[in-house]
Write an enzyme that holds these catalytic residues in place. Sequence first.
Site, short mmCIF file in Angstrom:
data_model
loop_
_atom_site.label_atom_id
_atom_site.label_comp_id
_atom_site.label_asym_id
_atom_site.label_seq_id
_atom_site.Cartn_x
_atom_site.Cartn_y
_atom_site.Cartn_z
N ARG A 74 51.76 17.63 9.66
CA ARG A 74 50.73 16.78 10.31
C ARG A 74 49.61 17.67 10.83
NH1 ARG A 74 55.35 13.28 12.05
NH2 ARG A 74 55.84 14.66 13.77
N PHE B 120 53.40 5.41 3.57
CA PHE B 120 54.69 5.58 4.25
C PHE B 120 54.42 6.20 5.63
CE2 PHE B 120 55.45 6.00 -0.33
CZ PHE B 120 56.38 5.01 -0.55
N ASP C 121 52.50 0.99 5.62
CA ASP C 121 53.97 1.05 5.71
C ASP C 121 54.53 -0.35 5.49
OD1 ASP C 121 55.95 3.40 6.92
OD2 ASP C 121 56.78 1.39 7.23
N SER C 122 55.84 -0.43 5.21
CA SER C 122 56.46 -1.74 5.01
C SER C 122 57.10 -2.28 6.29
CB SER C 122 57.53 -1.65 3.93
OG SER C 122 58.52 -0.72 4.32
N ALA D 174 54.49 0.06 -0.72
CA ALA D 174 53.63 1.15 -1.17
C ALA D 174 53.67 1.31 -2.69
CB ALA D 174 54.03 2.45 -0.50
N ASP E 259 54.70 10.19 1.92
CA ASP E 259 55.92 10.67 2.62
C ASP E 259 56.99 9.59 2.58
OD1 ASP E 259 57.63 12.19 4.16
OD2 ASP E 259 56.69 11.64 6.06
N CYS F 84 62.21 13.96 1.06
CA CYS F 84 63.20 14.35 2.08
C CYS F 84 64.61 14.12 1.55
CB CYS F 84 62.96 13.60 3.39
SG CYS F 84 63.08 11.83 3.23
#
Length: 408
Positions: free
Chosen positions: A226, A242, A264-265, A294, A311, A351
């Site tokens: 970030r 995301f 984002d969802s 997304a 992300d 990730c």
Amino acid sequence: MSSAPHASCLMPHALVILLNLYLKPTRDAPIRRGHPWIFSGAIERCEGDDQSVDVADVFDSKKNWLARGLYNPKSQLRVRLLTWKKETIDQSFFAARLSHALAFRSEQLGAANNGYRLVNGEGDFLPGLIVDRYGDYCVCQFYTAGMESFKAEIVAALSALVPMKGIFERSEGRVREEEGLAASLGVLTGDAPPETIAIEENRQKFLVDLRRGQKTGFFLDQRDSRQFLSTLTRGKSVLNCFAYTGGFSVYAYAGGAREVVTFDSSLPALELAEKNLELNGYADAAGEVIKGDAFAYLKETDSKFDVIVLDPPSLAHRRGDMDAATGGYKYLNLHALKLLNPGGLLLTFSCSQHLPRELFQKVVFGAAVDAGRKVTIVKQLGHPIDHPVSLHHPEGEYLKGLALRVID
Ligand code: SAH
């Protein structure tokens, strides 16, 4: 708002009965090199009560003592090693490990960051334990039955080390199921955390929901990326895909972004994202906060961007999910690359613990070829210092990122 610690916990560990485990010939080599995991197939025989969760001593096939760890008969991952010395596993053992972990965070992150990971499992030689600190509160995750059996000692050691208003537990998820453990959530000691806690990260402010937020409330592992993003956004249009609670968006604005789309969802995540933008003075800044899928958005939008952050959540939870996962990462990166203006930047992450860095890079390469774009790697991104990876346990590296620049 003081409340009693929740039921399951805080009984001190019972008298420790040592269990002796003897490994099959040749299976001692990784243990001698410091790897902390022993699977059931490596164990030749046991001496003692092998039906209970307990501290175990591990020997090679010639009865040479090797290491000491926590044993769970219900898990295929039978032992997670804690030490290669003959030391007692008790509250002082955990106090020493916690203090070692805290010292480095305090030195390196200083007062500018009061949200950080204090214990990162194997990376801090405490397999099965995660502790995240958010200001005056900590959130603990006990992932294994062995660590769970030392909950009282760990909470006592932690409380003595860092005086806090409260310690909260969020032990849940797939690893616990594999260990034969139910989810365990609630106050471990002190006060219940408020609805949200304000933390400061590199001078940006964030509200964190410790009780209901994803992970323990915040993606502390993206702090460095970030910060890096904020050096790239002056005058740029940015898509934060995301976005969760808007972490990258706040930094994009802090770096002078012209406009930021926060996508984002999750509605609760985006509600906090809006509050976080407001808290940092960007309530009226140009941009949008959009809820949606997304995968669909990246394919369908007509917008173009100078910088995109991608992300996604882990797309591979097991090794067997890898084909679907690599397909998912390729799709996302292909469409993101197509949306970039010439000279544009993509910060792309995975990730998924089961996806190695080299394979991730190959997948992104395939996406660039299919998108018809020429791309350079500007920087490799990954774990910040409060998410250390044990050199003896490279599997602990789950977060991989690439900062890419599209040439044409
Ligand atoms: N970058 C964030 C962390 C992202 S975590 C940060 O720095 O804080 C992954 C996010 O993806 C979660 O917020 C989750 O709600 C969201 N998500 C999961 N599936 C999604 C989808 N199909 N479309 C959009 N967002 C999704």
